[in-house]
Design a protein around this motif. Structure first.
Motif, PDB file in Angstrom:
ATOM      1  N   TYR A  93       0.827  -1.211   0.000  1.00 19.62           N
ATOM      2  CA  TYR A  93       0.000   0.000   0.000  1.00 19.62           C
ATOM      3  C   TYR A  93       0.860   1.260   0.000  1.00 19.62           C
ATOM      4  N   ASN A  94       2.144   1.099   0.364  1.00 24.19           N
ATOM      5  CA  ASN A  94       3.086   2.219   0.362  1.00 24.19           C
ATOM      6  C   ASN A  94       2.513   3.425   1.127  1.00 24.19           C
ATOM      7  N   THR A  95       2.061   3.180   2.354  1.00 23.36           N
ATOM      8  CA  THR A  95       1.402   4.211   3.144  1.00 23.36           C
ATOM      9  C   THR A  95       2.371   5.309   3.584  1.00 23.36           C
ATOM     10  N   THR A  96       1.840   6.498   3.722  1.00 19.21           N
ATOM     11  CA  THR A  96       2.599   7.602   4.299  1.00 19.21           C
ATOM     12  C   THR A  96       2.660   7.392   5.808  1.00 19.21           C
ATOM     13  N   ASN A  97       3.511   8.138   6.480  1.00 22.33           N
ATOM     14  CA  ASN A  97       3.560   8.062   7.943  1.00 22.33           C
ATOM     15  C   ASN A  97       2.216   8.458   8.548  1.00 22.33           C
ATOM     16  N   GLU A  98       1.541   9.411   7.932  1.00 17.63           N
ATOM     17  CA  GLU A  98       0.233   9.851   8.415  1.00 17.63           C
ATOM     18  C   GLU A  98      -0.791   8.711   8.325  1.00 17.63           C
ATOM     19  N   GLU A  99      -0.817   8.032   7.194  1.00 17.83           N
ATOM     20  CA  GLU A  99      -1.744   6.905   7.015  1.00 17.83           C
ATOM     21  C   GLU A  99      -1.401   5.756   7.964  1.00 17.83           C
ATOM     22  N   PHE A 100      -0.113   5.472   8.102  1.00 23.89           N
ATOM     23  CA  PHE A 100       0.339   4.420   9.002  1.00 23.89           C
ATOM     24  C   PHE A 100      -0.127   4.689  10.433  1.00 23.89           C
ATOM     25  N   LEU A 101       0.052   5.916  10.906  1.00 23.82           N
ATOM     26  CA  LEU A 101      -0.357   6.246  12.275  1.00 23.82           C
ATOM     27  C   LEU A 101      -1.859   6.123  12.458  1.00 23.82           C
ATOM     28  N   THR A 102      -2.628   6.562  11.485  1.00 25.13           N
ATOM     29  CA  THR A 102      -4.081   6.415  11.574  1.00 25.13           C
ATOM     30  C   THR A 102      -4.449   4.946  11.672  1.00 25.13           C
ATOM     31  N   ASP A 103      -3.766   4.095  10.896  1.00 24.46           N
ATOM     32  CA  ASP A 103      -4.001   2.650  10.962  1.00 24.46           C
ATOM     33  C   ASP A 103      -3.629   2.093  12.337  1.00 24.46           C
ATOM     34  N   CYS A 104      -2.555   2.601  12.940  1.00 28.47           N
ATOM     35  CA  CYS A 104      -2.152   2.167  14.284  1.00 28.47           C
ATOM     36  C   CYS A 104      -3.225   2.513  15.306  1.00 28.47           C
ATOM     37  N   TYR A 105      -3.735   3.721  15.245  1.00 30.20           N
ATOM     38  CA  TYR A 105      -4.787   4.125  16.184  1.00 30.20           C
ATOM     39  C   TYR A 105      -6.005   3.212  16.050  1.00 30.20           C
ATOM     40  N   LYS A 106      -6.377   2.894  14.819  1.00 30.61           N
ATOM     41  CA  LYS A 106      -7.540   2.030  14.605  1.00 30.61           C
ATOM     42  C   LYS A 106      -7.267   0.609  15.102  1.00 30.61           C
ATOM     43  N   ALA A 107      -6.071   0.089  14.814  1.00 34.07           N
ATOM     44  CA  ALA A 107      -5.740  -1.292  15.181  1.00 34.07           C
ATOM     45  C   ALA A 107      -5.557  -1.472  16.684  1.00 34.07           C
ATOM     46  N   PHE A 108      -4.842  -0.562  17.323  1.00 33.87           N
ATOM     47  CA  PHE A 108      -4.479  -0.736  18.729  1.00 33.87           C
ATOM     48  C   PHE A 108      -5.428  -0.059  19.707  1.00 33.87           C
ATOM     49  N   PHE A 109      -6.136   0.979  19.253  1.00 33.08           N
ATOM     50  CA  PHE A 109      -7.002   1.732  20.163  1.00 33.08           C
ATOM     51  C   PHE A 109      -8.458   1.705  19.746  1.00 33.08           C
ATOM     52  N   ASN A 110      -8.737   1.218  18.538  1.00 29.93           N
ATOM     53  CA  ASN A 110     -10.102   1.146  18.014  1.00 29.93           C
ATOM     54  C   ASN A 110     -10.752   2.536  17.945  1.00 29.93           C
ATOM     55  N   GLY A 117      -1.323  13.239  20.498  1.00 32.57           N
ATOM     56  CA  GLY A 117      -0.589  11.990  20.356  1.00 32.57           C
ATOM     57  C   GLY A 117      -0.140  11.742  18.923  1.00 32.57           C
ATOM     58  N   TYR A 118      -1.026  12.010  17.994  1.00 36.69           N
ATOM     59  CA  TYR A 118      -0.725  11.835  16.570  1.00 36.69           C
ATOM     60  C   TYR A 118       0.487  12.672  16.175  1.00 36.69           C
ATOM     61  N   ASN A 119       0.488  13.934  16.568  1.00 38.31           N
ATOM     62  CA  ASN A 119       1.603  14.821  16.206  1.00 38.31           C
ATOM     63  C   ASN A 119       2.907  14.388  16.857  1.00 38.31           C
ATOM     64  N   LEU A 120       2.835  13.879  18.075  1.00 37.69           N
ATOM     65  CA  LEU A 120       4.026  13.379  18.762  1.00 37.69           C
ATOM     66  C   LEU A 120       4.639  12.211  17.988  1.00 37.69           C
ATOM     67  N   TRP A 121       3.804  11.206  17.663  1.00 40.45           N
ATOM     68  CA  TRP A 121       4.300  10.035  16.931  1.00 40.45           C
ATOM     69  C   TRP A 121       4.775  10.414  15.534  1.00 40.45           C
ATOM     70  N   LEU A 122       4.051  11.302  14.874  1.00 39.36           N
ATOM     71  CA  LEU A 122       4.432  11.720  13.529  1.00 39.36           C
ATOM     72  C   LEU A 122       5.800  12.391  13.540  1.00 39.36           C
ATOM     73  N   GLY A 123       6.040  13.220  14.539  1.00 39.14           N
ATOM     74  CA  GLY A 123       7.347  13.862  14.655  1.00 39.14           C
ATOM     75  C   GLY A 123       8.466  12.849  14.831  1.00 39.14           C
ATOM     76  N   VAL A 135       7.453   2.090  16.754  1.00 32.62           N
ATOM     77  CA  VAL A 135       6.211   2.769  17.126  1.00 32.62           C
ATOM     78  C   VAL A 135       5.167   1.739  17.547  1.00 32.62           C
ATOM     79  N   ILE A 136       5.094   0.635  16.809  1.00 34.05           N
ATOM     80  CA  ILE A 136       4.129  -0.421  17.125  1.00 34.05           C
ATOM     81  C   ILE A 136       4.547  -1.193  18.372  1.00 34.05           C
ATOM     82  N   GLU A 137       5.750  -1.750  18.345  1.00 34.75           N
ATOM     83  CA  GLU A 137       6.168  -2.703  19.374  1.00 34.75           C
ATOM     84  C   GLU A 137       6.557  -2.060  20.695  1.00 34.75           C
ATOM     85  N   GLN A 138       6.980  -0.808  20.687  1.00 36.05           N
ATOM     86  CA  GLN A 138       7.372  -0.141  21.929  1.00 36.05           C
ATOM     87  C   GLN A 138       6.363   0.917  22.368  1.00 36.05           C
ATOM     88  N   GLY A 139       5.530   1.366  21.453  1.00 33.88           N
ATOM     89  CA  GLY A 139       4.574   2.416  21.767  1.00 33.88           C
ATOM     90  C   GLY A 139       3.152   1.912  21.854  1.00 33.88           C
TER      91      GLY A 139
END
Length: 159
Positions: A93-110, A117-123, A135-139
């Protein structure tokens, strides 16, 4: 089908055995249907599609046996990272960091991301301070919010 390839053991952030750093989850008393629902939501949240029958069955079995596909103790964040986020399908899918983070929020936090938080991780991603795996395994995967999500499906978080 979303099947794992290769043994990812050498990619972890923990010490030699990885044991102290894993998020141990006991699924022995979880209704199989609930585990299937959990797996199905991972497909939708991360891959943007319903799970195929073989893939859902495969990941449900992995979770139910408390072993990852490589025979190691099941570590929820690492299995989600290696099995979904680092799958050929997701990488394709070649996701951007922005898309990846949104996917993380959906997967891990529903849920959708919160701005702070988004801006912190994106930075951290954009500055290469952290990799996506970190980001996934430690955050996200070690967060209290993810532990609560697991508990809501009936999993017993052991540490």
């Amino acid at each position: 089908n979303n099947t794992p390839s290769g043994n990812p053991n050498n990619n972890g952030s923990a010490g030699n055995s990885g044991e102290p750093d894993i998020l141990r989850v006991d699924s022995s008393n979880v209704d199989r249907a609930k585990v299937e629902l959990f797996v199905e939501r991972l497909y939708v949240a991360i891959l943007g599609r319903p799970g195929d029958e073989e893939g859902v069955e495969n990941w449900t079995n992995i979770i139910m046996t408390s072993k990852d596909p490589w025979g190691n103790p099941y570590d929820a964040p690492k299995v989600i990272s290696n099995g979904f986020f680092l799958s050929d399908e997701y990488l394709g899918y070649n996701t951007t960091n922005e898309e990846f983070l949104t996917d993380c929020y959906k997967a891990f936090f529903n849920r959708e991301p919160d701005t702070e938080g988004y801006n912190l991780w994106l930075g951290k991603l954009n500055s290469n301070e952290l990799t996506r795996r970190q980001v996934i395994e430690q955050g996200f995967g070690k967060s209290e919010e993810f532990r609560n999500l697991l508990t809501s499906y009936g999993f017993n978080v052991l540490n």
